[in-house]
Structures are given as structure tokens and as C-alpha cells.
Design a protein around this motif. Sequence first.
Motif, PDB file in Angstrom:
ATOM      1  N   ILE A  21      -2.439   6.877 -14.677  1.00  0.00           N
ATOM      2  CA  ILE A  21      -2.188   5.485 -14.107  1.00  0.00           C
ATOM      3  C   ILE A  21      -2.655   5.415 -12.655  1.00  0.00           C
ATOM      4  O   ILE A  21      -2.887   4.424 -12.021  1.00  0.00           O
ATOM      5  N   ASP A  22      -2.474   6.717 -11.963  1.00  0.00           N
ATOM      6  CA  ASP A  22      -2.970   6.655 -10.550  1.00  0.00           C
ATOM      7  C   ASP A  22      -4.404   6.338 -10.224  1.00  0.00           C
ATOM      8  O   ASP A  22      -4.793   5.890  -9.114  1.00  0.00           O
ATOM      9  N   SER A  23      -5.445   6.760 -11.302  1.00  0.00           N
ATOM     10  CA  SER A  23      -6.674   6.655 -11.057  1.00  0.00           C
ATOM     11  C   SER A  23      -7.088   4.954 -11.064  1.00  0.00           C
ATOM     12  O   SER A  23      -7.765   4.797 -10.445  1.00  0.00           O
ATOM     13  N   LEU A  24      -6.150   4.453 -11.805  1.00  0.00           N
ATOM     14  CA  LEU A  24      -6.236   2.696 -11.609  1.00  0.00           C
ATOM     15  C   LEU A  24      -5.602   2.412 -10.397  1.00  0.00           C
ATOM     16  O   LEU A  24      -6.169   1.283  -9.849  1.00  0.00           O
ATOM     17  N   LEU A  25      -4.638   2.881  -9.900  1.00  0.00           N
ATOM     18  CA  LEU A  25      -3.838   2.315  -8.829  1.00  0.00           C
ATOM     19  C   LEU A  25      -4.577   2.582  -7.565  1.00  0.00           C
ATOM     20  O   LEU A  25      -4.515   1.870  -6.583  1.00  0.00           O
ATOM     21  N   SER A  40       0.926  17.720 -11.858  1.00  0.00           N
ATOM     22  CA  SER A  40       0.693  19.187 -11.593  1.00  0.00           C
ATOM     23  C   SER A  40       1.669  19.790 -12.061  1.00  0.00           C
ATOM     24  O   SER A  40       1.491  21.038 -12.684  1.00  0.00           O
ATOM     25  N   MET A  41       2.929  19.387 -12.296  1.00  0.00           N
ATOM     26  CA  MET A  41       4.105  20.055 -12.842  1.00  0.00           C
ATOM     27  C   MET A  41       3.746  20.179 -14.432  1.00  0.00           C
ATOM     28  O   MET A  41       4.200  21.399 -15.082  1.00  0.00           O
ATOM     29  N   ALA A  42       3.267  19.237 -14.880  1.00  0.00           N
ATOM     30  CA  ALA A  42       2.894  19.393 -16.499  1.00  0.00           C
ATOM     31  C   ALA A  42       1.665  20.183 -16.661  1.00  0.00           C
ATOM     32  O   ALA A  42       1.855  21.046 -17.607  1.00  0.00           O
ATOM     33  N   LEU A  83       1.347   9.497  -5.475  1.00  0.00           N
ATOM     34  CA  LEU A  83       1.895  10.996  -5.022  1.00  0.00           C
ATOM     35  C   LEU A  83       2.788  11.449  -6.189  1.00  0.00           C
ATOM     36  O   LEU A  83       2.567  12.546  -6.716  1.00  0.00           O
ATOM     37  N   VAL A  84       3.727  10.316  -6.390  1.00  0.00           N
ATOM     38  CA  VAL A  84       4.664  10.941  -7.776  1.00  0.00           C
ATOM     39  C   VAL A  84       4.032  11.252  -8.772  1.00  0.00           C
ATOM     40  O   VAL A  84       4.268  12.297  -9.685  1.00  0.00           O
ATOM     41  N   VAL A  85       2.866  10.455  -9.363  1.00  0.00           N
ATOM     42  CA  VAL A  85       2.140  10.730 -10.260  1.00  0.00           C
ATOM     43  C   VAL A  85       1.362  12.196 -10.354  1.00  0.00           C
ATOM     44  O   VAL A  85       1.306  12.850 -11.350  1.00  0.00           O
ATOM     45  N   LEU A 143       0.921  -1.353   0.234  1.00  0.00           N
ATOM     46  CA  LEU A 143       0.135  -0.029   0.042  1.00  0.00           C
ATOM     47  C   LEU A 143       0.916   1.220  -0.016  1.00  0.00           C
ATOM     48  O   LEU A 143       0.505   2.066  -0.814  1.00  0.00           O
ATOM     49  N   CYS A 144       2.057   1.350   0.820  1.00  0.00           N
ATOM     50  CA  CYS A 144       2.725   2.460   0.906  1.00  0.00           C
ATOM     51  C   CYS A 144       3.435   2.755  -0.765  1.00  0.00           C
ATOM     52  O   CYS A 144       3.750   3.806  -1.119  1.00  0.00           O
ATOM     53  N   VAL A 145       3.839   1.430  -1.355  1.00  0.00           N
ATOM     54  CA  VAL A 145       4.683   1.656  -2.512  1.00  0.00           C
ATOM     55  C   VAL A 145       3.415   2.122  -3.363  1.00  0.00           C
ATOM     56  O   VAL A 145       3.767   3.090  -4.223  1.00  0.00           O
ATOM     57  N   LEU A 146       2.234   1.499  -3.354  1.00  0.00           N
ATOM     58  CA  LEU A 146       1.107   2.132  -4.401  1.00  0.00           C
ATOM     59  C   LEU A 146       0.984   3.613  -4.165  1.00  0.00           C
ATOM     60  O   LEU A 146       0.882   4.330  -5.127  1.00  0.00           O
TER      61      LEU A 146
END
Length: 379
Positions: free
Chosen positions: A203-207, A184-186, A177-179, A169-172
Amino acid sequence: MGLFGATRMQGPSRSIELDFIRGLAIIAVMGFHFHSYPTGSAIIAAIEYPLKSFGHEGVNLFFTLSGFLVGGLLLKQYAQDGRIDAGRFIVRRIFKIWPAYYVLILFHVLVGRHATNTFLVQNLTHMQNYFGSSIAQTWSLAVEEHFYLFLPLLLIVLARWRTRVDAILCVLGSICLVVLIARSMAVYRGDLQGTFFYTQYRIDSLLFGVMLAALYWMKPAVYRAIAQRKRVLIAMVVGVVLWLVLGTRNVALDQSIGYTIQAIGFCALIVLTLEYSGSIRSSKAYRAIGWIGVYSYGIYLWHSLALAPGDMLIRKAAALHLPAIPAWFAIMAAQFAIAIIVGYVTTRAVEFPFLRIRDALFPAKRKREVAVAGVESQA
């Protein structure tokens, strides 16, 4: 009765609750894409508002639900066996996705509705979300295809390290968070096309759906604790609805933190629908939407074929000076009917037969018991 109150099934079954969510998502997508007849009516404008405003959000709901279902397949196996059979998973995904998809591509090659250089290479290589495609709706399928490769590879690495569920869960969560930061930067740089279409920004929506599946399969006590907080779940769903109405008006805001807000709200919607559908599950409207959800993949692939007939009907109605409101209803109904019928026929003719072949050649591994309430059988 919710998932954890359901009895263990003795064979594969579908969950009407999950099909209901699919149905809501595909209706939003269709309503967004279909062409409407101008009426000038405030009542029709109110009816059109959810149809014309939330098509993109229907795709986001599909993403989160796919993460929950597909992630659940892999995490259930990891929880039982301590390993990931990525090869079997990918082969089963191929039988699920590719036959109907490539029939669509072949159809467009044969009928010549689009020049082949506007879609063929992009779609054959599943890179249409990066390079564009005149078969516009398939961009989101490319995101899911990339996810189907990324997730098992990630879980294989975590399985070799014998990673516990909290660490998973922490990895996902860290990846999400990275995504979010990268997206946000993009957005800040003005790359709104990239943040909408590119896999690394979506991909975070899927994760988030995968994280919900991790709780469901690997930390059931935590899932139960979440599911019991009905008021909190309702508040989260109300919150995401308010965001859809108010927050999505700011495109930059929506394509940065908005996708994260939607994914979290859609996770709450999935739990709320699974656990608290109750008596409305047997209502005609609920079952009708659930039935549409059964054929949602076929409808998703083919619904653009309804646009040309819709345009023809709009021209005819204008030429004949038909009453605007009845014409609007007839034109929208015709497009929905065409899309649903074509989706139904192609699902029955292509998708379902290949799923039967898949299950005969590469049956899903089951140990002692099968999925609860059809969660596994729908992925």
C-alpha cells in the motif's frame, strides 16, 4: 504547458499526460505476460528485454498513479470543505471499478475457462491477493480496492482532528516507513509471496502517490518548487530506470527497499510528464500510447484472453517452420492487438456507460471551478 501553467477548464477533460503514463504501465504489463516465439536473435532479445523485464514494475507505476489520482479526489475535497464525503467517494469508485470487473468474473463463470473454485469466492470478496485466483491479473485490483477503503477512513479521522497538511504528510510518510520495515522483515523471513501480493506490504506505493497529491492540492507552492527542479526530476527518473535494470535482479532487495525506490521515482515521472511533455505531447507515438492509456483498465482486465491465441500461433509457426523473426513480430503484434481491441470494446460497452450513469446519479461536487487539465476527471 504544465499543470500550473494551464488555464482552468470549463468542463471535464482528460489529461493526455496521465493517459500516457497509464499507457506505458499497461504496455509493460502486457509485454510481461504475453508469450513469445523463440528466435535466438540478439536484436529480438534486446527488444524483448523491457517487455519481459518490467511487467511487475508496470503494476507499481499503476499503484503510484492511482494514489495520486484517487488521493487527489479526497484531498481536494478536504482542502475545499474541511471534510471527507467517504460515502460519495466509495459509490463513485464502485461505478468506476465494479461493473467491468464483475462482467469479467461472469464471463469466466459462463465460459468455464477456469474451475469456479479457483477464482469465484476469492474475486467476489476482493481477497484474491491473499487466497489466490486463476484469473491471475486481478490480484493488484484487490490491493487497490483495499486502498479505496483505507484512505477515506484515514482521512476522515484526520479531518475530525482538523489535521493540517504537514501533519497529513507526516502521517502518510510514517505509514510508508512502517510498511517498508514490515516488508523488509517479511523478506528477511523469506515470505516473498506475501511481500509481492499482500496489501499491507504494497500500500505504500499508493500512499506515495497520495503524498504527491497532497502537495499538488494543498501545498501548491511546494509542488511548483519541486516541478521547477527539472534536472533533479530527470535524475530521479534515470535513477529509477537504473534500479529497474540492475536492482530488480535481486528479488529480495527489490521487494524490500525496491518498491520504495520505485514509488519515489514514479512520483518524479508523474511530475516530469505532467510539466515537461512539451512538444512531444503532439507526436504520434505519444498520442498512441496515451490512447492505449484511455482503455488501460479494460485492457488490464481482459488482456489474458490474448494468451491462448498467442500459444496457438506459436504452435502453428513452429509446425510450419516459419522464419523466426517475422513470426515473433506477428505473434507479439497479434497478442497486443487482441488485448487492445477487447479492452477497447469492453470499455466502450461497459465502463463508459456506467460512468455516465454514475455522473448523472452521483455527480462529482465542484466548487467554482473544475479540475485542472483533467486530473480529477480521470480518477
